[in-house]
Design a protein around this motif. Structure first.
Motif, PDB file in Angstrom:
ATOM      1  N   SER A 119       0.819  -1.276   0.148  1.00  9.62           N
ATOM      2  CA  SER A 119       0.132   0.142  -0.063  1.00  9.62           C
ATOM      3  C   SER A 119       0.937   1.098   0.093  1.00  9.62           C
ATOM      4  O   SER A 119       2.002   1.254   0.493  1.00  9.62           O
ATOM      5  N   PHE A 120       0.305   2.384  -0.501  1.00 13.96           N
ATOM      6  CA  PHE A 120       1.006   3.522  -0.515  1.00 13.96           C
ATOM      7  C   PHE A 120       1.157   4.224   0.797  1.00 13.96           C
ATOM      8  O   PHE A 120       2.132   5.095   1.090  1.00 13.96           O
ATOM      9  N   ILE A 121       0.396   3.677   1.619  1.00  7.52           N
ATOM     10  CA  ILE A 121       0.402   4.200   2.919  1.00  7.52           C
ATOM     11  C   ILE A 121       1.217   3.134   4.013  1.00  7.52           C
ATOM     12  O   ILE A 121       1.035   3.368   5.267  1.00  7.52           O
ATOM     13  N   ALA A 122       1.869   2.055   3.572  1.00  8.91           N
ATOM     14  CA  ALA A 122       2.800   1.329   4.186  1.00  8.91           C
ATOM     15  C   ALA A 122       4.147   2.300   4.663  1.00  8.91           C
ATOM     16  O   ALA A 122       4.308   3.230   3.958  1.00  8.91           O
ATOM     17  N   PRO A 123       4.667   1.869   5.409  1.00  7.01           N
ATOM     18  CA  PRO A 123       6.076   2.234   5.806  1.00  7.01           C
ATOM     19  C   PRO A 123       6.940   2.279   4.584  1.00  7.01           C
ATOM     20  O   PRO A 123       6.915   1.393   3.635  1.00  7.01           O
ATOM     21  N   VAL A 124       7.719   3.492   4.332  1.00 10.59           N
ATOM     22  CA  VAL A 124       8.258   3.565   3.029  1.00 10.59           C
ATOM     23  C   VAL A 124       9.421   2.604   2.662  1.00 10.59           C
ATOM     24  O   VAL A 124       9.498   1.956   1.636  1.00 10.59           O
ATOM     25  N   ASP A 125       9.983   2.019   3.963  1.00  6.50           N
ATOM     26  CA  ASP A 125      11.039   0.976   3.649  1.00  6.50           C
ATOM     27  C   ASP A 125      10.388  -0.359   3.148  1.00  6.50           C
ATOM     28  O   ASP A 125      11.280  -0.997   2.308  1.00  6.50           O
ATOM     29  N   GLN A 126       9.361  -0.545   3.375  1.00  6.01           N
ATOM     30  CA  GLN A 126       8.578  -1.703   2.863  1.00  6.01           C
ATOM     31  C   GLN A 126       8.461  -1.616   1.346  1.00  6.01           C
ATOM     32  O   GLN A 126       8.536  -2.674   0.517  1.00  6.01           O
ATOM     33  N   LEU A 166      10.139   1.798  -5.082  1.00  2.00           N
ATOM     34  CA  LEU A 166       9.510   3.124  -4.852  1.00  2.00           C
ATOM     35  C   LEU A 166      10.829   3.960  -5.708  1.00  2.00           C
ATOM     36  O   LEU A 166      10.356   4.686  -6.324  1.00  2.00           O
ATOM     37  N   SER A 167      11.907   3.876  -4.950  1.00  2.00           N
ATOM     38  CA  SER A 167      12.830   4.772  -5.363  1.00  2.00           C
ATOM     39  C   SER A 167      13.138   4.697  -6.875  1.00  2.00           C
ATOM     40  O   SER A 167      13.285   5.545  -7.879  1.00  2.00           O
ATOM     41  N   GLY A 191      -5.481   9.253  -5.296  1.00  5.55           N
ATOM     42  CA  GLY A 191      -4.098   9.149  -4.939  1.00  5.55           C
ATOM     43  C   GLY A 191      -3.744  10.304  -3.717  1.00  5.55           C
ATOM     44  O   GLY A 191      -4.783  11.006  -3.489  1.00  5.55           O
ATOM     45  N   GLY A 192      -2.617   9.949  -3.188  1.00  5.60           N
ATOM     46  CA  GLY A 192      -1.955  10.669  -2.349  1.00  5.60           C
ATOM     47  C   GLY A 192      -0.756  10.724  -2.149  1.00  5.60           C
ATOM     48  O   GLY A 192       0.055   9.933  -2.873  1.00  5.60           O
ATOM     49  N   VAL A 193       0.176  11.502  -1.356  1.00  5.12           N
ATOM     50  CA  VAL A 193       1.255  11.400  -1.213  1.00  5.12           C
ATOM     51  C   VAL A 193       1.802  10.052  -0.381  1.00  5.12           C
ATOM     52  O   VAL A 193       0.933   9.921   0.421  1.00  5.12           O
ATOM     53  N   ILE A 194       2.849   9.517  -0.530  1.00  5.11           N
ATOM     54  CA  ILE A 194       3.208   8.166  -0.197  1.00  5.11           C
ATOM     55  C   ILE A 194       4.021   8.034   1.052  1.00  5.11           C
ATOM     56  O   ILE A 194       4.778   9.148   1.588  1.00  5.11           O
ATOM     57  N   GLY A 195       3.602   7.130   2.005  1.00  2.00           N
ATOM     58  CA  GLY A 195       4.166   6.685   3.332  1.00  2.00           C
ATOM     59  C   GLY A 195       3.225   6.549   4.401  1.00  2.00           C
ATOM     60  O   GLY A 195       2.165   7.168   4.313  1.00  2.00           O
ATOM     61  N   LYS A 196       3.568   5.739   5.299  1.00  4.66           N
ATOM     62  CA  LYS A 196       2.551   5.621   6.639  1.00  4.66           C
ATOM     63  C   LYS A 196       2.469   7.030   7.315  1.00  4.66           C
ATOM     64  O   LYS A 196       1.519   7.218   7.711  1.00  4.66           O
ATOM     65  N   GLU A 197       3.519   7.663   7.482  1.00  6.63           N
ATOM     66  CA  GLU A 197       3.521   9.033   8.034  1.00  6.63           C
ATOM     67  C   GLU A 197       4.070  10.068   6.848  1.00  6.63           C
ATOM     68  O   GLU A 197       4.922   9.668   6.003  1.00  6.63           O
ATOM     69  N   ILE A 198       3.716  11.052   6.664  1.00  7.25           N
ATOM     70  CA  ILE A 198       3.973  12.055   5.786  1.00  7.25           C
ATOM     71  C   ILE A 198       5.135  12.615   6.225  1.00  7.25           C
ATOM     72  O   ILE A 198       5.413  13.026   7.207  1.00  7.25           O
ATOM     73  N   ASP A 199       6.241  12.318   5.070  1.00  5.33           N
ATOM     74  CA  ASP A 199       7.655  12.947   5.514  1.00  5.33           C
ATOM     75  C   ASP A 199       8.174  14.319   4.796  1.00  5.33           C
ATOM     76  O   ASP A 199       8.446  14.212   3.471  1.00  5.33           O
TER      77      ASP A 199
END
Length: 206
Positions: A62-69, A74-75, A129-137
């Protein structure tokens, strides 16, 4: 998995165009799928570029999973968007004549690329859609959109994209000096409707 750079093109040949539209497909979709939507947009004089995600998926979770996952997928996906943009720039397209259209996972990727690379663009459309990450960084976000028009359409509820994240993304874009319009459609489902296309044409592809 690192994405191969595979860009499908359509519309006006890039070397002959003054405007370019980068289209990003959703999970399970394809470059051809998203390009087919262009027939409904006011982009007859645009070069159209649609990068293809390897295995039809830009990132696995998911796009709201932790970015590291979602790394390194993603990069790599963001790098593909950057390379697509650079290809248009190298052909003489100015940034202010660069446009974006993304759906679902492609909309999330579109918005994430934009907030990391804020400047004056022609405009952008993100459907669900929305910006990516569990928390917005916000440490990754930079730039000034100089009133770039950005349209975001979504369904409420949506099984993949919480409405709260859509509004939070719109607020960030607005703070970065984008001219943002959000339209929410109750119980429409995970799809694109005609009114969203009409808004895209009215606000972005005008």
């Amino acid at each position: 998995m690192i994405h191969n750079l595979a860009i499908t093109t359509s519309g006006v040949p890039l070397d002959n165009a003054e405007k370019a539209l980068i289209m990003l497909h959703g999970r399970g979709g394809s470059a051809q799928d998203i390009l087919s939507l262009s027939q409904h947009l006011n982009v007859s004089d645009f070069a159209l570029l649609a990068p293809q995600a390897t295995n039809h998926t830009w990132y696995p979770y998911s796009f709201i999973a932790p970015v590291d996952q979602n790394e390194p997928y993603l990069s790599s996906a963001l790098n593909n968007v950057e390379q697509t943009v650079q290809q248009a720039l190298y052909s003489g397209i100015k940034a202010e004549n660069m446009y974006f259209f993304g759906f679902s996972q492609g909309a999330c990727l579109t918005l994430e690329f934009l907030v990391r690379n804020g400047q004056r663009y022609g405009g952008a459309v993100a459907i669900i859609g929305g910006v990516i990450g569990k928390e917005i960084d916000r440490s990754n976000y930079k730039g000034d959109f100089a009133k770039t028009p950005i349209f975001i359409g979504t369904s409420n509820p949506d099984m993949h994209v919480p409405l709260e994240r859509v509004h939070a993304s719109a607020s960030i874009l607005t703070e970065m000096n984008a001219d943002v319009t959000v339209k929410v459609y109750d119980n429409f489902g995970h799809s694109i409707n005609q009114e969203e296309i009409d808004w895209a044409n009215k606000l972005v592809f005008r």
